[in-house]
Design a protein around this motif. Sequence first.
Motif, PDB file in Angstrom:
ATOM      1  N   ALA A  80       0.860  -1.180   0.000  1.00  0.00           N
ATOM      2  CA  ALA A  80       0.000   0.000   0.000  1.00  0.00           C
ATOM      3  C   ALA A  80       0.903   1.239   0.000  1.00  0.00           C
ATOM      4  N   PRO A  81       0.334   2.439  -0.127  1.00  0.00           N
ATOM      5  CA  PRO A  81       1.169   3.639  -0.063  1.00  0.00           C
ATOM      6  C   PRO A  81       2.071   3.618   1.165  1.00  0.00           C
ATOM      7  N   THR A  82       3.307   4.066   0.970  1.00  0.00           N
ATOM      8  CA  THR A  82       4.326   3.952   2.011  1.00  0.00           C
ATOM      9  C   THR A  82       5.169   5.215   2.085  1.00  0.00           C
ATOM     10  N   LEU A  83       5.455   5.629   3.319  1.00  0.00           N
ATOM     11  CA  LEU A  83       6.383   6.719   3.571  1.00  0.00           C
ATOM     12  C   LEU A  83       7.586   6.131   4.282  1.00  0.00           C
ATOM     13  N   VAL A  84       8.797   6.403   3.764  1.00  0.00           N
ATOM     14  CA  VAL A  84      10.033   5.911   4.365  1.00  0.00           C
ATOM     15  C   VAL A  84      10.863   7.128   4.763  1.00  0.00           C
ATOM     16  N   TRP A  85      11.328   7.135   6.034  1.00  0.00           N
ATOM     17  CA  TRP A  85      12.152   8.247   6.481  1.00  0.00           C
ATOM     18  C   TRP A  85      13.183   7.761   7.494  1.00  0.00           C
ATOM     19  N   LEU A  86      14.183   8.620   7.746  1.00  0.00           N
ATOM     20  CA  LEU A  86      15.233   8.325   8.714  1.00  0.00           C
ATOM     21  C   LEU A  86      14.929   9.053  10.011  1.00  0.00           C
ATOM     22  N   ASP A  87      15.135   8.358  11.134  1.00  0.00           N
ATOM     23  CA  ASP A  87      14.871   8.948  12.449  1.00  0.00           C
ATOM     24  C   ASP A  87      15.958   8.499  13.412  1.00  0.00           C
ATOM     25  N   ALA A 140      -0.144  13.620   2.920  1.00  0.00           N
ATOM     26  CA  ALA A 140      -0.328  14.550   4.042  1.00  0.00           C
ATOM     27  C   ALA A 140      -0.609  13.791   5.337  1.00  0.00           C
ATOM     28  N   GLU A 141      -1.441  12.759   5.282  1.00  0.00           N
ATOM     29  CA  GLU A 141      -1.743  11.974   6.484  1.00  0.00           C
ATOM     30  C   GLU A 141      -0.512  11.221   6.983  1.00  0.00           C
ATOM     31  N   ALA A 142       0.223  10.606   6.061  1.00  0.00           N
ATOM     32  CA  ALA A 142       1.427   9.851   6.437  1.00  0.00           C
ATOM     33  C   ALA A 142       2.473  10.780   7.040  1.00  0.00           C
ATOM     34  N   THR A 143       2.629  11.963   6.465  1.00  0.00           N
ATOM     35  CA  THR A 143       3.597  12.934   6.996  1.00  0.00           C
ATOM     36  C   THR A 143       3.191  13.380   8.391  1.00  0.00           C
ATOM     37  N   ARG A 144       1.905  13.579   8.631  1.00  0.00           N
ATOM     38  CA  ARG A 144       1.420  13.969   9.958  1.00  0.00           C
ATOM     39  C   ARG A 144       1.758  12.895  10.990  1.00  0.00           C
ATOM     40  N   VAL A 145       1.557  11.624  10.624  1.00  0.00           N
ATOM     41  CA  VAL A 145       1.900  10.517  11.516  1.00  0.00           C
ATOM     42  C   VAL A 145       3.403  10.521  11.791  1.00  0.00           C
ATOM     43  N   ALA A 146       4.201  10.624  10.724  1.00  0.00           N
ATOM     44  CA  ALA A 146       5.657  10.580  10.875  1.00  0.00           C
ATOM     45  C   ALA A 146       6.169  11.723  11.747  1.00  0.00           C
ATOM     46  N   GLN A 147       5.618  12.900  11.586  1.00  0.00           N
ATOM     47  CA  GLN A 147       6.075  14.064  12.347  1.00  0.00           C
ATOM     48  C   GLN A 147       5.660  13.974  13.817  1.00  0.00           C
ATOM     49  N   SER A 148       4.783  13.028  14.168  1.00  0.00           N
ATOM     50  CA  SER A 148       4.376  12.893  15.563  1.00  0.00           C
ATOM     51  C   SER A 148       5.268  11.915  16.335  1.00  0.00           C
ATOM     52  N   VAL A 149       6.315  11.371  15.660  1.00  0.00           N
ATOM     53  CA  VAL A 149       7.261  10.497  16.371  1.00  0.00           C
ATOM     54  C   VAL A 149       8.086  11.368  17.297  1.00  0.00           C
TER      55      VAL A 149
END
Length: 145
Positions: A114-121, A135-144
């Motif tokens: 399914a749609p996927t956002l991959v980032w480094l943390d 936009a929804e995936a970025t909102r989730v990621a930014q809440s880490v």
Amino acid sequence: GTPVVPTATGTPDLEEAASVVGFMPVVPAVLGPPDGVEVSGDGLVASLSWSTASGTLRLDQFHGTVEPLFWKTTPQAVHVSVSGSDALWLPTAHRVTVMSDEGDVRQLPSRLAAPTLVWLDDGLTVRLEGELTLAEATRVAQSVP
């Protein structure tokens, strides 16, 4: 076919998962505690999942980076930023190659994703998959935290 996001089948015990993978799995604040937590058979990947009204959300995380070639050979990918870090939005099916800090390369299982956002943390590669918009995936990621 239609992508199916696999659920993490283990009990939601983050500390147990951390003792296996060697890091405390990150949990996005907007999602809250996961419904399930599992660790890959090789003990390298922690996976968390949540059941939502729009379907399953899955968060895979591991020490290592996405191989640079992957960033260059995925024409449907969109380069974005999550909290100041490079990220990649994959709106279609894809294959992921993981390179450890020691230079070992491994493939994650290939499947229709399914749609996927991959980032480094902070030394982790984090992969959020589910029926989300960018936009929804970025909102989730930014809440880490």
